[in-house]
Design a protein around this motif. Structure first.
Motif, mmCIF file in Angstrom:
data_model
loop_
_atom_site.group_PDB
_atom_site.id
_atom_site.type_symbol
_atom_site.label_atom_id
_atom_site.label_comp_id
_atom_site.label_asym_id
_atom_site.label_seq_id
_atom_site.Cartn_x
_atom_site.Cartn_y
_atom_site.Cartn_z
ATOM 1 N N GLU A 49 0.990 22.002 24.435
ATOM 2 C CA GLU A 49 1.991 20.574 25.776
ATOM 3 C C GLU A 49 2.736 19.590 24.526
ATOM 4 O O GLU A 49 3.493 18.964 24.820
ATOM 5 C CB GLU A 49 0.480 20.603 26.113
ATOM 6 C CG GLU A 49 -0.025 20.672 27.417
ATOM 7 C CD GLU A 49 0.918 21.275 28.480
ATOM 8 O OE1 GLU A 49 1.781 20.685 28.251
ATOM 9 O OE2 GLU A 49 0.854 22.483 29.025
ATOM 10 N N CYS A 50 2.435 19.535 23.482
ATOM 11 C CA CYS A 50 2.638 18.806 21.799
ATOM 12 C C CYS A 50 3.962 18.870 21.432
ATOM 13 O O CYS A 50 4.939 18.592 21.281
ATOM 14 C CB CYS A 50 1.578 17.897 21.831
ATOM 15 S SG CYS A 50 1.049 18.745 19.966
ATOM 16 N N GLY A 51 4.225 20.031 21.061
ATOM 17 C CA GLY A 51 4.703 20.429 20.092
ATOM 18 C C GLY A 51 4.339 19.830 18.546
ATOM 19 O O GLY A 51 5.222 20.201 17.660
ATOM 20 N N ALA A 52 3.490 19.137 17.996
ATOM 21 C CA ALA A 52 3.644 18.668 16.614
ATOM 22 C C ALA A 52 2.996 19.522 15.899
ATOM 23 O O ALA A 52 3.769 19.383 14.178
ATOM 24 C CB ALA A 52 2.455 17.444 16.711
ATOM 25 N N CYS A 53 2.684 21.515 16.594
ATOM 26 C CA CYS A 53 2.473 21.689 14.865
ATOM 27 C C CYS A 53 3.304 22.797 15.068
ATOM 28 O O CYS A 53 3.277 24.429 14.918
ATOM 29 C CB CYS A 53 0.928 22.298 15.523
ATOM 30 S SG CYS A 53 2.044 23.305 17.280
ATOM 31 N N THR A 54 4.798 23.085 15.302
ATOM 32 C CA THR A 54 5.597 23.329 15.538
ATOM 33 C C THR A 54 6.242 23.773 13.996
ATOM 34 O O THR A 54 6.612 23.023 13.201
ATOM 35 C CB THR A 54 7.170 23.206 16.185
ATOM 36 O OG1 THR A 54 6.871 22.675 17.393
ATOM 37 C CG2 THR A 54 8.187 24.215 15.749
ATOM 38 N N VAL A 55 6.141 25.460 13.982
ATOM 39 C CA VAL A 55 6.510 26.139 12.541
ATOM 40 C C VAL A 55 7.742 27.066 12.921
ATOM 41 O O VAL A 55 7.994 27.393 13.798
ATOM 42 C CB VAL A 55 5.604 26.492 11.801
ATOM 43 C CG1 VAL A 55 4.343 25.582 11.179
ATOM 44 C CG2 VAL A 55 4.866 27.536 12.452
ATOM 45 N N LEU A 56 8.412 27.457 11.766
ATOM 46 C CA LEU A 56 8.995 28.685 12.159
ATOM 47 C C LEU A 56 8.401 30.252 11.739
ATOM 48 O O LEU A 56 7.968 30.086 10.424
ATOM 49 C CB LEU A 56 10.357 28.551 10.739
ATOM 50 C CG LEU A 56 11.563 27.376 11.080
ATOM 51 C CD1 LEU A 56 12.902 26.909 10.750
ATOM 52 C CD2 LEU A 56 11.071 26.613 12.543
ATOM 53 N N LEU A 57 8.755 30.684 11.872
ATOM 54 C CA LEU A 57 8.131 32.362 12.092
ATOM 55 C C LEU A 57 9.245 33.124 12.165
ATOM 56 O O LEU A 57 10.107 33.347 13.296
ATOM 57 C CB LEU A 57 7.143 32.494 13.123
ATOM 58 C CG LEU A 57 6.405 33.346 12.712
ATOM 59 C CD1 LEU A 57 5.826 34.371 11.559
ATOM 60 C CD2 LEU A 57 5.203 33.823 13.893
ATOM 61 N N HIS A 99 18.661 7.421 9.401
ATOM 62 C CA HIS A 99 18.958 7.203 11.432
ATOM 63 C C HIS A 99 17.957 6.728 11.639
ATOM 64 O O HIS A 99 17.542 6.140 12.787
ATOM 65 C CB HIS A 99 19.462 8.306 11.927
ATOM 66 C CG HIS A 99 20.795 8.334 11.268
ATOM 67 N ND1 HIS A 99 21.874 8.103 12.192
ATOM 68 C CD2 HIS A 99 21.532 9.441 10.240
ATOM 69 C CE1 HIS A 99 23.390 8.713 11.598
ATOM 70 N NE2 HIS A 99 22.666 9.394 10.702
ATOM 71 N N GLY A 100 16.408 6.053 10.823
ATOM 72 C CA GLY A 100 15.542 5.360 11.408
ATOM 73 C C GLY A 100 15.017 6.050 12.798
ATOM 74 O O GLY A 100 14.271 5.780 13.444
ATOM 75 N N ALA A 101 15.395 7.945 12.196
ATOM 76 C CA ALA A 101 14.187 8.272 13.490
ATOM 77 C C ALA A 101 12.613 8.955 13.348
ATOM 78 O O ALA A 101 12.044 9.372 13.640
ATOM 79 C CB ALA A 101 14.912 10.523 13.357
ATOM 80 N N VAL A 102 11.624 7.919 11.806
ATOM 81 C CA VAL A 102 10.847 7.905 11.571
ATOM 82 C C VAL A 102 10.131 7.108 12.433
ATOM 83 O O VAL A 102 10.907 5.776 11.479
ATOM 84 C CB VAL A 102 10.528 8.306 10.173
ATOM 85 C CG1 VAL A 102 8.898 8.308 10.064
ATOM 86 C CG2 VAL A 102 11.406 9.559 9.966
ATOM 87 N N GLN A 103 8.950 7.154 13.575
ATOM 88 C CA GLN A 103 8.114 5.861 13.095
ATOM 89 C C GLN A 103 7.376 6.051 12.516
ATOM 90 O O GLN A 103 6.521 6.357 11.822
ATOM 91 C CB GLN A 103 8.726 5.157 14.226
ATOM 92 C CG GLN A 103 9.677 4.300 14.830
ATOM 93 C CD GLN A 103 10.032 4.143 16.616
ATOM 94 O OE1 GLN A 103 9.046 3.542 16.688
ATOM 95 N NE2 GLN A 103 10.943 3.340 16.871
ATOM 96 N N CYS A 104 6.197 6.814 13.468
ATOM 97 C CA CYS A 104 4.626 6.548 12.834
ATOM 98 C C CYS A 104 5.093 8.305 12.951
ATOM 99 O O CYS A 104 4.081 8.075 11.131
ATOM 100 C CB CYS A 104 3.917 6.840 14.055
ATOM 101 S SG CYS A 104 3.284 8.041 15.482
ATOM 102 N N GLY A 105 5.513 8.361 12.492
ATOM 103 C CA GLY A 105 5.815 10.134 12.051
ATOM 104 C C GLY A 105 5.238 11.538 12.155
ATOM 105 O O GLY A 105 5.124 12.786 11.444
ATOM 106 N N TYR A 106 4.279 10.911 13.340
ATOM 107 C CA TYR A 106 3.379 11.895 13.743
ATOM 108 C C TYR A 106 4.496 13.601 14.265
ATOM 109 O O TYR A 106 4.215 13.901 13.943
ATOM 110 C CB TYR A 106 2.219 11.994 14.600
ATOM 111 C CG TYR A 106 0.769 12.145 14.448
ATOM 112 C CD1 TYR A 106 -0.106 11.928 12.976
ATOM 113 C CD2 TYR A 106 0.264 13.322 15.577
ATOM 114 C CE1 TYR A 106 -1.153 12.889 12.971
ATOM 115 C CE2 TYR A 106 -1.185 14.085 15.108
ATOM 116 C CZ TYR A 106 -1.701 13.731 13.678
ATOM 117 O OH TYR A 106 -2.730 14.275 14.033
ATOM 118 N N CYS A 107 4.954 13.107 15.092
ATOM 119 C CA CYS A 107 6.410 14.517 16.073
ATOM 120 C C CYS A 107 6.997 14.796 14.556
ATOM 121 O O CYS A 107 7.252 15.615 15.188
ATOM 122 C CB CYS A 107 6.449 13.744 17.330
ATOM 123 S SG CYS A 107 8.064 12.191 16.469
ATOM 124 N N THR A 108 6.950 14.278 13.729
ATOM 125 C CA THR A 108 8.357 14.159 12.858
ATOM 126 C C THR A 108 8.214 15.586 11.951
ATOM 127 O O THR A 108 9.646 16.424 12.475
ATOM 128 C CB THR A 108 8.286 12.745 11.334
ATOM 129 O OG1 THR A 108 8.503 11.911 12.493
ATOM 130 C CG2 THR A 108 9.518 13.457 10.891
#
Ligand code: FES
Ligand code: FES
Length: 923
Positions: A49-57, A99-108
């Motif tokens: 549901e969140c995409g935080a765990c995305t990697v490339l396979l 570009h300041g696209a990082v805040q908490c960074g958890y989704c980054t």
């Protein structure tokens, strides 16, 4: 190889790895727990549901939480750690920083690898393609705008287009877009959040939670849990050595509910199990035998006030009430030539910070004994230290709270409950313990935004002058207080807003129910009543035949006037300036919508809405705030302060303020933030207080240290102190004589001068107010105004927000990108509240049934910082972080009305509610 494991080989970030794995595990588990590659994050319960765990396979973006590890054998895996590293960053990583696209960074990390997959197949993606590719990656902080900009910029760079030349650095640290101090760690996966730490011999905790919204606890038997393999401890309230209470934060809330007591909400905790593995801990929690006697429950605040309603805490269900009486309402209403009565409703809202509640706790040796250490994202580490010490019956100095990088908070991480539970676990286990809520637990047990029912009656003269305000608000505080005690006051102060009222009669109640505990959430109690008021003002404007923006401007307070609270604002108030700033955008939007609608032949109509607000920043309590500055023997300057950075960029902004005060490069400073063993308590860190108060204290500390350095160097160089320039590593005298900062430090040491100075920031509010006039809460306000442009489908009720223009009086911009990012993020959060977010007690369980704004929800956002300098804030700055969550929802709902003539009075404005309003209007 241990039984049950199999060896698999795959290529990880360009290197072949062979690893023994449990074949039932996922790729995410193996990356994080076996290989200790913690850059890849987990934000949901492995439900995709969140995409935080995305990697490339093999180059494809996949959810590693859904990828069985055996499927990875022989294939190529790329995680954020393999994308680039400091000194060799990938273009995407550089662009996210720039570009300041990082805040908490958890989704980054997940965002970066998803974007990398996109750029590999589409070197010149359109905005629509970026949105589509990243739509499954949630971000709760940024509003997505800067992420899209960063992907576009890196795509251009990878195509060989020259990077836009870096602009000249700002002449001073203040006002530029100084890069976040933590950005490089966050884009490379090196930042370690609480969940990422591992310690030798670490154990795991799980909680025993109530399946009932209201029940008496007849008995608790932990023996079945202790009989399970791997379970070491099963704790109940009887195992709490000190005070089983969150008193001071939450009246009547225990850490663990004891036998004979009651559970009052789904997910209420009655026990805590500690085991050798997370699975054993979960099995142990499930095995604890709890006998409940279910009791009648009530979820609605109005119903909880009915005679005979279930008593949540015994007695009546009113936690607290508050009233504001100003002027003579009868007389004011008597002068009114138009009176409008409205009723507005808002629901429970979930914080949904991408990092779940995560705590690592352990015991450390210190001189004279031991202390309990808790590592967790928390907004008030010193306050948490106090609650833990009372819970464990330990002196304050035997407890240490460390705040690591934190994956979003939004007020939810003011709740000390998870830290207290973690501390109790380490206290008994005497070994490191990790406690992580599942996402479902987080939804059930973390505090929510209070639902409101609001009844407005507003009077005005025909020429638009407001006369009287009669306001009643019933707020649902759920099962526990969680600072809901203060909600009635916040609701009313925001409910009146930055307007000139002749008279006000406001009353509000916070009411216990068996809903989830409601507590601090960005804007604490103010977005709801701002929504009710700003929609009511639009209804009034229509009745009067006056332009909505003109009505607001006509009645807007200027800074020096007495308010309906009976006192003047202590700080400058830039509300009128914000209304002026959005005026041309509003005029254009109204005109464009009108001409579109005149020609429309399909179901879509366009509309524009405006809304304004004030927000009281700062809180009650001590007005003074402290910080320290130290000159090290190595010549480095360190600032010590406590303003936890959960993504909003306080460390960076406060570093800029310190650099300005000292006259040195911000990057040369060491910043120690929010560790109770090393930093002073800089006061409560909520209510958008950090930049103003903690920044003010750091500025004072910086100035004091600079003067101290100049005086010492003056003796060494035989020059007047004021003639000396403190530089990054030296002190320079006119004519070129130089002494290094390390030499100055050595000289201070030799002559016995302190190298670490404490300083206080204390705005002189008392000078502004008459004797005895000091209100219970500090009279500091910021203001803003938003314009929303929407499209409404008359056939389906669907609403698209095309643009939001957001003007905010920030006093003085400290970090431009930071200001933009805070406002963009707040706009998206508020847009979620306007259109889709609703936590339904007993129904909502997690991210699968709670809709958050995604990339697809992102409107065009224009941020207009308005700078009306503050009287006392550092370099003129004011608070900002929460204020921008207030005006978007009413601006959107006003725009829906403008588009289709249908007034939605209950949030969220779902297609069903919009359609019902359209049909009602037509019937
Ligand atoms: Fe995999 Fe949320 S952790 S999608
Ligand atoms: Fe995206 Fe915080 S920066 S969730």
């Amino acid at each position: 190889m241990p039984a049950g494991l199999v060896e698999i080989t795959f290529t990880l970030n360009g290197r072949e790895v062979a690893v023994a794995v449990d074949p039932s595990r996922t790729l995410l588990h193996v990356l994080r727990e076996v290989l200790d590659l913690t850059g890849t994050k987990q934000g949901c319960d492995g439900e995709g549901e969140c995409g935080a765990c995305t990697v490339l396979l093999d180059g494809q973006a996949v959810r590693s939480c859904l990828t069985p590890i055996l499927k990875v054998a022989g294939r190529q895996v790329l995680t954020v750690e393999g994308l680039g590293e400091p000194g060799r960053l990938h273009a995407l990583q550089r662009a996210f920083i720039d570009h300041g696209a990082v805040q908490c960074g958890y989704c980054t990390p997940g965002m970066l690898v998803s974007a990398a997959a996109l750029l590999a197949r589409e070197p010149a993606p359109s905005e629509a393609q970026i949105v589509e590719a990243l739509a499954g990656n949630l971000c709760r902080c940024t509003g997505y705008v800067k992420i899209v900009q960063a992907v576009q910029a890196s795509a251009a760079e990878l195509r060989g287009e020259p990077r836009p030349p870096a602009g000249a650095p700002p002449p001073r640290p203040i006002g530029g877009s100084e890069v976040r101090v933590d950005a490089a760690d966050k884009v490379t996966g090196r930042a370690r959040y609480a969940e990422d730490y591992k310690m030798a011999g670490m154990l795991y905790a799980a909680l025993v939670r109530s399946p009932h919204p209201h029940a008496r606890i007849v008995s608790i038997d932990v023996a079945p849990a202790l009989a399970l393999p791997g379970v070491l401890h099963a704790l109940t309230a009887a195992d709490i050595p000190g005070l089983n209470s969150l008193e001071g934060y939450s009246r009547d809330e225990p850490l663990l509910n004891p036998p004979g007591g009651s559970v009052r909400m789904l997910g209420d905790a009655v026990g805590l199990v500690i085991a050798r593995s997370p699975e054993a801990a979960a099995a142990g929690a499930g095995a604890v035998a709890v006998e409940y006697e279910p009791l009648p429950h009530v979820y609605g605040a109005r119903e909880a006030l009915d005679e005979g309603a279930p008593a949540v805490h015994g007695g009546g269900n009113v936690l607290n009430s508050y009233e504001i009486l100003y002027g003579d309402l009868d007389e004011a209403m008597g002068q009114a030539e138009e009176v409008v009565e409205t009723h507005y409703f808002t629901p429970f809202i979930e914080h949904a910070a991408l990092e779940r509640e995560s705590v690592l706790s352990y015991v450390e040796e210190v001189p004279g004994g031991e202390r309990i250490v808790v590592v967790a994202g928390h907004q008030e580490p010193h306050w948490a230290q106090g609650w833990i010490s009372r819970l464990l019956g330990l002196p304050l100095e035997r407890v240490r709270v460390i705040t690591p990088p934190t994956g979003g908070a939004f007020g939810g991480k003011q709740d000390p409950w998870p830290l207290m539970a973690g501390a109790l676990a380490a206290f008994h286990a005497r070994r490191p313990v990790r406690l992580i809520y599942s996402r479902h637990e987080s939804f059930a047990a973390s505090p929510k935004r209070h639902p409101y029912r609001m009844d407005y009656r507003v009077g005005a003269r025909r020429d638009g002058r407001l006369t009287g305000l009669h306001l009643r608000i019933v707020a649902n505080t759920g099962a526990y207080d969680c600072d809901g005690w203060y909600i009635p006051q916040y609701a009313l102060v925001a409910g009146g807003g930055p307007y000139r009222w002749q008279a006000v009669d406001g009353r509000a109640w916070a009411v216990y129910t068996n809903g989830p505990k409601a507590g601090q959430m960005r804007g604490f109690g103010t977005p709801q009543s701002t929504f009710g008021r700003e929609c009511t003002l639009d209804e009034l404007a229509e009745r009067l035949g006056i332009d909505p923006l003109d009505l607001r401007m006509q009645n807007a307070l200027a800074g020096e006037e007495e308010t309906f609270l009976g006192y003047r604002p202590a700080e400058t108030l830039g509300y009128r300036e914000c209304l002026e700033a959005v005026r041309p955008h509003y005029r254009r939007a109204v005109e464009e919508a009108g001409s579109w609608n005149r020609q429309a032949d399909g179901p879509w109509r366009r509309g524009a809405g405006v809304a304004g607000m004030w927000y009281r920043f700062g809180k009650s309590g001590s007005i003074a705030c402290h910080a320290e500055a130290e000159l090290g023997l190595d010549g480095a300057i360190t600032l010590f302060f406590s303003a936890p950075d959960y993504g909003q960029g306080t460390t960076t902004a406060i570093g800029q303020i310190a650099a300005e005060a000292l006259g040195v490069d911000a990057r040369s400073l060491r910043l120690v933030n929010a560790d109770t063993a090393h930093t002073l308590d800089s006061g409560i860190q909520g209510a958008s207080r950090s930049t103003y108060w903690v920044g003010g204290a750091v500025a004072e500390a910086g100035r004091a240290l600079k003067a101290h350095i100049q005086r010492t160097a003056a003796e060494m160089l035989d020059r007047p102190p004021d003639s000396l320039k403190v530089d990054t590593d030296s002190v320079v005298a006119p004519g070129g004589s130089v002494v290094s900062l390390s030499s100055v430090a050595a000289e201070m040491e030799r002559i016995g001068l302190r190298r670490r100075l404490v300083a206080a920031f204390s705005p002189q509010v008392d000078q502004l107010l008459a004797a005895g006039e000091r209100p219970e809460y500090l009279p500091f306000f910021v203001a803003g105004a938003h314009v929303a442009e929407v499209e409404v489908n008359l056939g389906t009720g669907e609403v698209r927000v095309a643009r939001v223009v957001a003007a905010h009086d920030v006093g003085r911009v400290i970090n431009r990108q930071g200001v933009e990012g805070q406002i963009e993020g707040a706009v998206l959060m508020s847009l979620g509240a306007a259109l889709m977010e609703e936590y339904v007690p007993g129904v909502t369980r997690g991210l699968a049934d709670y809709y958050l704004p995604t990339f697809c929800s992102m409107p065009h956002i224009d941020v207009i910082p308005v700078e009306v300098p503050s009287r006392w804030g550092p370099y003129g700055a004011k608070g900002l972080g929460e204020a921008a969550t207030l005006p978007t929802a009413p601006a959107v709902v006003n725009a829906i009305y403008h588009a289709c003539g249908a007034r939605v009075r209950e949030l969220p404005a779902t297609p069903e509610r919009v359609l019902a309003a359209i049909r009602k209007e037509r019937s």
